[in-house]
Scaffold this motif. Sequence first.
Motif, PDB file in Angstrom:
ATOM      1  N   GLY A 101       0.853  -1.192   0.000  1.00 31.23           N
ATOM      2  CA  GLY A 101       0.000   0.000   0.000  1.00 31.23           C
ATOM      3  C   GLY A 101       0.884   1.236   0.000  1.00 31.23           C
ATOM      4  O   GLY A 101       2.075   1.167   0.338  1.00 31.23           O
ATOM      5  N   SER A 102       0.322   2.372  -0.414  1.00 32.28           N
ATOM      6  CA  SER A 102       1.160   3.578  -0.398  1.00 32.28           C
ATOM      7  C   SER A 102       1.434   4.030   1.032  1.00 32.28           C
ATOM      8  O   SER A 102       2.363   4.781   1.292  1.00 32.28           O
ATOM      9  N   GLN A 103       0.638   3.514   1.985  1.00 33.02           N
ATOM     10  CA  GLN A 103       0.899   3.854   3.390  1.00 33.02           C
ATOM     11  C   GLN A 103       2.292   3.386   3.810  1.00 33.02           C
ATOM     12  O   GLN A 103       2.993   4.079   4.542  1.00 33.02           O
ATOM     13  N   TYR A 127      -4.039  14.578   5.971  1.00 26.29           N
ATOM     14  CA  TYR A 127      -4.280  13.137   5.888  1.00 26.29           C
ATOM     15  C   TYR A 127      -3.738  12.506   7.173  1.00 26.29           C
ATOM     16  O   TYR A 127      -2.541  12.589   7.465  1.00 26.29           O
ATOM     17  N   ASP A 205       1.284  12.674  -2.559  1.00 33.62           N
ATOM     18  CA  ASP A 205       0.549  11.481  -2.133  1.00 33.62           C
ATOM     19  C   ASP A 205      -0.743  11.457  -2.964  1.00 33.62           C
ATOM     20  O   ASP A 205      -1.640  12.253  -2.736  1.00 33.62           O
ATOM     21  N   TYR A 208      -5.877   9.176  -5.302  1.00 34.90           N
ATOM     22  CA  TYR A 208      -7.223   9.454  -5.839  1.00 34.90           C
ATOM     23  C   TYR A 208      -7.228  10.038  -7.242  1.00 34.90           C
ATOM     24  O   TYR A 208      -8.300  10.296  -7.803  1.00 34.90           O
ATOM     25  N   SER A 233      -1.394   4.070  -5.655  1.00 36.77           N
ATOM     26  CA  SER A 233      -1.728   2.704  -5.262  1.00 36.77           C
ATOM     27  C   SER A 233      -2.913   2.187  -6.059  1.00 36.77           C
ATOM     28  O   SER A 233      -3.624   2.957  -6.709  1.00 36.77           O
ATOM     29  N   SER A 235      -5.326   0.712  -4.485  1.00 37.87           N
ATOM     30  CA  SER A 235      -6.386   0.540  -3.482  1.00 37.87           C
ATOM     31  C   SER A 235      -7.713   1.138  -3.925  1.00 37.87           C
ATOM     32  O   SER A 235      -8.766   0.563  -3.685  1.00 37.87           O
ATOM     33  N   LYS A 236      -7.690   2.305  -4.583  1.00 37.77           N
ATOM     34  CA  LYS A 236      -8.938   2.989  -4.905  1.00 37.77           C
ATOM     35  C   LYS A 236      -9.417   2.656  -6.317  1.00 37.77           C
ATOM     36  O   LYS A 236     -10.549   2.982  -6.669  1.00 37.77           O
TER      37      LYS A 236
HETATM   38  N1  PMP Z   1      -2.650   8.493   1.149  1.00 42.52           N
HETATM   39  C1  PMP Z   1      -3.891   8.983   1.291  1.00 42.52           C
HETATM   40  C2  PMP Z   1      -4.123  10.439   1.105  1.00 42.52           C
HETATM   41  C3  PMP Z   1      -4.960   8.128   1.618  1.00 42.52           C
HETATM   42  O1  PMP Z   1      -6.194   8.652   1.751  1.00 42.52           O
HETATM   43  C4  PMP Z   1      -4.699   6.748   1.787  1.00 42.52           C
HETATM   44  C5  PMP Z   1      -5.814   5.759   2.119  1.00 42.52           C
HETATM   45  N2  PMP Z   1      -6.729   6.160   3.042  1.00 42.52           N
HETATM   46  C6  PMP Z   1      -3.386   6.294   1.634  1.00 42.52           C
HETATM   47  C7  PMP Z   1      -2.389   7.197   1.305  1.00 42.52           C
HETATM   48  C8  PMP Z   1      -2.981   4.869   1.830  1.00 42.52           C
HETATM   49  O2  PMP Z   1      -3.624   3.982   0.986  1.00 42.52           O
HETATM   50  P1  PMP Z   1      -3.028   2.569   0.592  1.00 42.52           P
HETATM   51  O3  PMP Z   1      -2.006   2.201   1.628  1.00 42.52           O
HETATM   52  O4  PMP Z   1      -4.183   1.641   0.602  1.00 42.52           O
HETATM   53  O5  PMP Z   1      -2.406   2.740  -0.753  1.00 42.52           O
END
Ligand code: PMP
Length: 391
Positions: A101-103, A127, A205, A208, A233, A235-236
């Motif tokens: 994940g990008s987190q 964030y 970051d 979206y 990522s 994820s979305k």
């Molecule tokens: N950056 C931002 C601004 C986010 O809103 C989120 C997810 N809530 C993330 C990073 C991390 O997302 P992920 O690890 O699923 O890529």
Amino acid sequence: MSLTTPALAGKLAGLQSSAIRDLLKLTARADIISLAGGLPDAELMPGERIAAATAAALADPAVLQYTESPGWPALRAVLAARESARIGRTVPVEEVFVTHGSQQALSLLAEVLLDPGALVIVEDPAYVGALQVFRAAGARIAAVPLDGDGLRVDLLEELLAAGERPAVVHTVSNFHNPGGVTLAPERRRRLAELAEAHGFWIIEDDPYGELWFDQPAPAPVAAYSSQVIRLSSVSKILAPALRVGWMTAPDRVCRAVELLKQGADLCGSALTQQTAATLLTDTEWLAAHIKSVRARYAARARALVAAVRTTFGDRLTCTDAAGGMFVWAEFTDGTDTSALLPAALEAGVAYVPGAAFAVSDAYRSAMRLCFTTSDEATLTEAISRLSAAAR
Ligand code: PMP
């Protein structure tokens, strides 16, 4: 019982659990319409395609093995091509690093770029996942507010003129979480110039950016400077469960991140990375899939914003939803959204109070509303419940 209790590390003293994650536990109740979560809609995720791509991936036993720390080569190649097109210059594979994940990219970057006490500039509201990471790294945090065009780069300039020397500026450039706004193109250019003039890194970051409604997001900040580390990522656009995120960064940053990734988790999952690579490579299918997600989210966003405006009039301002997953709403009559929350939950609606994202300003009258996981009628009902609670 032992006589001396073993200790936790001192750096944990100031850390708090994310208010949003805590709230999510409360709002799982079936009678509550939750605008709090901030999750993409699982019903729009391509489960069958993911299953088929996973089954196909398993034909190669290598996907069950440990893989390279910077990522599964096939995925890095696809990402390098996509990022090159997005940024508008050739991004070599060595400058693409896949993370859980990008987190995880944020978390590893905080260790690579920040000494304890280093200054990090975040957006206000921020964030929360970035705040948690920068706080855990022992950074000094300063905030620059957002307006309708994103980060107030002019106020950042004032901080720099006053002698502040950030190591990192963090920005959610497109369809901000939680602020709903997008950084204007001329501000992107100026921000990049400031980074080069003052020698700081920008972390752009951008999970979206592909979820735009009427018009594509502007060229990324990374188009203007190689001092921008760009995160994104699947994820979305596909599913968070794949845990496939990535950064594009200069080679020396990637090599430093690699050392830390080895210590954190050795490597990501070759299986989910090959699955993501397959889906990202099927460009015709992917374009149609993302288009349909955009259309669904756009309809929901419009219904939510329309309900807020017709129900509350001038009492509650609300950002125009141009993409992403959130709108940011603010009571103009001083209503305290943290104080209102118990009544709202009682009325059957949940949101996240602005205070959860606050750094300098308190955002007491603000809230984040997520429009992704309810249909239009449910969103309209949510706002009517909110109105009942706020009466
Ligand atoms: N950056 C931002 C601004 C986010 O809103 C989120 C997810 N809530 C993330 C990073 C991390 O997302 P992920 O690890 O699923 O890529």
